[in-house]
Design an enzyme around this catalytic site. Structure first.
Site, mmCIF file in Angstrom:
data_model
loop_
_atom_site.group_PDB
_atom_site.id
_atom_site.type_symbol
_atom_site.label_atom_id
_atom_site.label_comp_id
_atom_site.label_asym_id
_atom_site.label_seq_id
_atom_site.Cartn_x
_atom_site.Cartn_y
_atom_site.Cartn_z
ATOM 1 N N HIS A 157 0.852 -1.320 0.117
ATOM 2 C CA HIS A 157 0.007 -0.106 0.074
ATOM 3 C C HIS A 157 0.886 1.247 0.077
ATOM 4 O O HIS A 157 0.751 2.214 -0.891
ATOM 5 C CB HIS A 157 -0.926 0.070 1.252
ATOM 6 C CG HIS A 157 -1.865 1.069 1.339
ATOM 7 N ND1 HIS A 157 -3.112 1.079 0.769
ATOM 8 C CD2 HIS A 157 -1.616 2.448 1.776
ATOM 9 C CE1 HIS A 157 -3.760 2.105 1.014
ATOM 10 N NE2 HIS A 157 -2.765 3.169 1.683
ATOM 11 N N GLU A 158 1.945 1.198 0.976
ATOM 12 C CA GLU A 158 2.477 2.689 1.124
ATOM 13 C C GLU A 158 3.542 2.935 0.014
ATOM 14 O O GLU A 158 3.723 4.023 -0.570
ATOM 15 C CB GLU A 158 3.172 2.719 2.359
ATOM 16 C CG GLU A 158 2.492 2.596 3.667
ATOM 17 C CD GLU A 158 1.487 3.667 3.688
ATOM 18 O OE1 GLU A 158 1.772 4.607 3.115
ATOM 19 O OE2 GLU A 158 0.379 3.583 4.335
ATOM 20 N N HIS A 202 1.822 4.486 -2.875
ATOM 21 C CA HIS A 202 1.662 5.902 -2.630
ATOM 22 C C HIS A 202 3.148 6.612 -3.192
ATOM 23 O O HIS A 202 3.511 7.589 -3.852
ATOM 24 C CB HIS A 202 1.524 6.379 -1.145
ATOM 25 C CG HIS A 202 0.179 6.246 -0.668
ATOM 26 N ND1 HIS A 202 -0.856 6.827 -1.089
ATOM 27 C CD2 HIS A 202 -0.287 5.397 0.452
ATOM 28 C CE1 HIS A 202 -1.959 6.415 -0.423
ATOM 29 N NE2 HIS A 202 -1.644 5.694 0.383
ATOM 30 N N HIS A 244 3.585 6.492 -6.941
ATOM 31 C CA HIS A 244 2.747 7.483 -7.649
ATOM 32 C C HIS A 244 3.552 8.874 -7.532
ATOM 33 O O HIS A 244 3.704 9.646 -8.384
ATOM 34 C CB HIS A 244 1.410 7.684 -6.984
ATOM 35 C CG HIS A 244 0.389 8.359 -7.518
ATOM 36 N ND1 HIS A 244 -0.885 8.628 -7.099
ATOM 37 C CD2 HIS A 244 0.328 9.337 -8.602
ATOM 38 C CE1 HIS A 244 -1.530 9.502 -7.951
ATOM 39 N NE2 HIS A 244 -0.613 9.849 -8.917
#
Length: 591
Positions: A384-385, A388, A391
């Site tokens: 998940h991190e 981020h 991105h």
């Protein structure tokens, strides 16, 4: 017990020295920037192209260093919140933000006051291409900007308008007492955090006691809570009308450059898929083996004892394998993140809890904070991190500074794409039936809480603001009745709708940022659609996804998602998310 930071392997500690070698260097840059924050020479001159361009360059130079200062101070403070030196850095950067905000307060009003022809000329000017989207947004909001006198009056009301959120926060976090419940023969004092823990307890009687005791606090304060929320809604109505929007929803979405049709599509699509939600709730009741399923039974795991108990190295390897559909360059970038110490891995004394990713445009690389434990949840947190982080990396690499920062509307897309891809990989390669069942239930609960539940919240906000706009009375009884009706509609007949749940609206902090929660739902819908497309189409879908990752904040978030094949102005992405939920439900049943 958490380790001391000195006990952690150096390769597991993020490289803050990439930003500043020492706090002495931080202070030197701070002093330099403090002198640079002086924009008085531009006041009244932004209607001249050369002066406006000079202002943009001066502001970019300040922003370049302010971001470095802020991120470094925040990261060092998060390493150890007990450290007074790092707390001092945070205090100084907050002072700098206040000074910056004060010095630049004239910019947006002055640009908005310019004639439309001037703004259009700026937008079309190649010399100002880095700022064209920002100017388009200002031009779009121009009809909603009032006279100087009226704007000054609204500005004076800023503290009053924000007061409802502050009052709720003080009551909810400081003044309310939530009582005690008995757990395994001992009295346990309830708090927001402990309530969440006890809702996952294996004993239904403990869950029931926690639920009823917790909600009694809100019921006993319901008159006060109702008036706070009603005041907040009336404030939203006042501002929307004062600024000549079509309504509160229009005003809120306009600020993020999102069409109201996206909201309408969300409500319509999710309402159409509620039979799937009802089927899942019935399955939950059956799997838990309960005679009666209550609202307090929706958080306890339906599959237990299935954990990916991996150390960080093995977990990181699994994440890389799961994200391999994104290509060799993406996986190589993950390796670089680990090798170059972009990641702070372990829990240590005084370290901030949870996980997050942050970026520094000047570095061209992001950072990730973890508190890794060998659990399934934390394996997915790595993915998940890093979503981020990737991105941020691609946006900073391919966009100019003024367009690199993406909006909150799309902030959870890349992170959730990674989670879905990882889950699909494990399901495909795993032979452990129990683990498969756990992961399928994990995914269904993710969709239930992030898509269905947040949309139910969004529909409640829509109803409450609509009543206020039409002049219909909002009371605690009206809001309780509307919320209970929504709860029954969304969760169906397989669950008992305990009377306390009618008061749930009174405890949701996000309701004090009107029409915010829908973004959680559109985010997971977009992510599921992208991940499913990557799995079915392969390379073309990956190329489109990288266009999105590299787009930063260069256009409206709805337009940027179209680069990845997601059009929220139509129903295709919504349908794809619901189809993914349906197929997961069927696969779980088979197991």
């Amino acid at each position: 017990m958490p380790k001391e930071r000195s006990q952690v392997k150096p390769e597991y500690i993020w490289a803050t020295e990439d930003i500043f070698a020492t706090t002495v260097d931080w202070t030197a840059t701070y002093d330099k920037v403090d002198k640079m924050i002086d924009y008085k020479r531009f006041i009244g001159k932004l209607g001249n192209k050369e002066d406006f361009l000079e202002y943009c360059k001066a502001d970019a130079a300040v922003a370049y260093d302010v971001e470095k200062l802020a991120v470094y101070a925040s990261m060092k403070h998060d390493e150890d919140s007990r450290n007074s030196e790092y707390a001092s850095l945070m205090g100084k950067i907050n002072d700098l933000f206040v000074k910056y905000a004060s010095e630049t307060a004239f910019v947006v009003p002055e640009l908005t006051a310019l004639d439309e022809s001037v703004l259009n000329a700026y937008i079309a000017d190649p010399d100002l291409k880095d700022y064209d989207y920002m100017l388009k947004c200002i031009l779009k909001e121009k009809p909603h900007v009032l006279s100087v006198e009226s704007e000054q009056i609204l500005a004076l009301g800023g503290n009053v308008f924000g007061g409802f959120r502050e009052i709720f926060g003080m009551l909810d976090n400081a003044d309310m007492q939530f009582g005690e419940v008995e757990v395994d023969g001992e009295k346990v004092k309830l708090s927001h955090g402990m309530y969440s823990v006890l809702l996952s307890h294996k004993d239904q009687k403990v869950r029931e006691a926690a639920f009823k005791t917790y909600y009694q606090s809100y019921i006993s304060h319901i008159n006060t809570l109702a008036q706070i929320y009603i005041g907040n809604v009336n404030k939203d109505v006042f501002i929307a009308r004062a600024r000549k929007y079509n309504g509160c929803l229009d005003a809120a979405l306009s600020g993020e450059d999102v069409d109201v049709k996206v909201y309408d599509n969300l409500l319509e699509s999710v309402n159409g898929a509620l039979p799937l939600m009802h089927e899942y709730i019935a399955l939950r009741k059956q799997t838990l083996g309960l005679d009666e399923l209550h609202m307090y039974d929706l958080h306890t795991p339906i599959v237990e004892g299935a954990e990916l108990k991996l150390d960080f190295e093995d977990a990181f390897k699994l994440v890389k394998e799961g994200l391999s559909p994104l290509g060799k360059d993406y996986v190589a970038l993950l390796d670089r993140a680990k090798a170059e110490r972009w990641i702070d891995v372990e829990e240590t004394t005084g370290k901030r809890s949870g996980a997050y990713s942050t970026g520094v445009y000047a570095l061209k690389h992001p950072y990730v904070l973890l508190n890794y434990q060998p659990t399934t949840h934390d394996v997915f947190t790595i993915a998940h991190e890093l979503g981020h982080a990737m991105h941020t990396y691609h946006s900073n690499k391919y966009q100019p500074q003024a367009k690199a920062d993406y909006k909150i509307f799309v902030a959870e897309v890349a992170s959730t794409v990674n989670e879905v891809l990882l889950l699909k990989y494990i399901l495909k390669t795993c032979n452990d039936v129990k683990l498969k069942k756990y992961l399928l239930s994990y995914y269904m609960d993710m969709i239930r809480t992030t898509l269905f539940r947040q949309t139910m919240f969004a529909e409640f906000e829509y109803i409450a603001h609509g009543k206020a706009e039409r002049g219909e009375p909002l009371t605690k009884d009206v809001m309780n009745a509307e919320y209970l009706a929504l709860n029954k509609k969304y969760y169906g007949d397989a669950v008992i709708h305990d009377e306390e749940i009618a008061y749930e609206w009174a405890r949701i902090p996000h309701f004090y940022r009107a029409f915010y929660v829908y973004k959680y739902a559109t985010g997971i819908i977009s992510a599921i659609s992208i991940a499913e497309r990557i799995y079915t189409e392969g390379e073309p879908a990956v190329k489109d996804y990288f266009k999105f990752l590299s787009s930063g904040g260069s256009d409206s978030p709805v337009e940027l998602l179209k680069l990845a094949g997601v059009n929220l102005m139509e129903k295709t992405a919504f349908d794809a998310a619901m189809a993914s939920f349906a197929s997961t439900l069927e696969e779980f049943k088979k197991l």
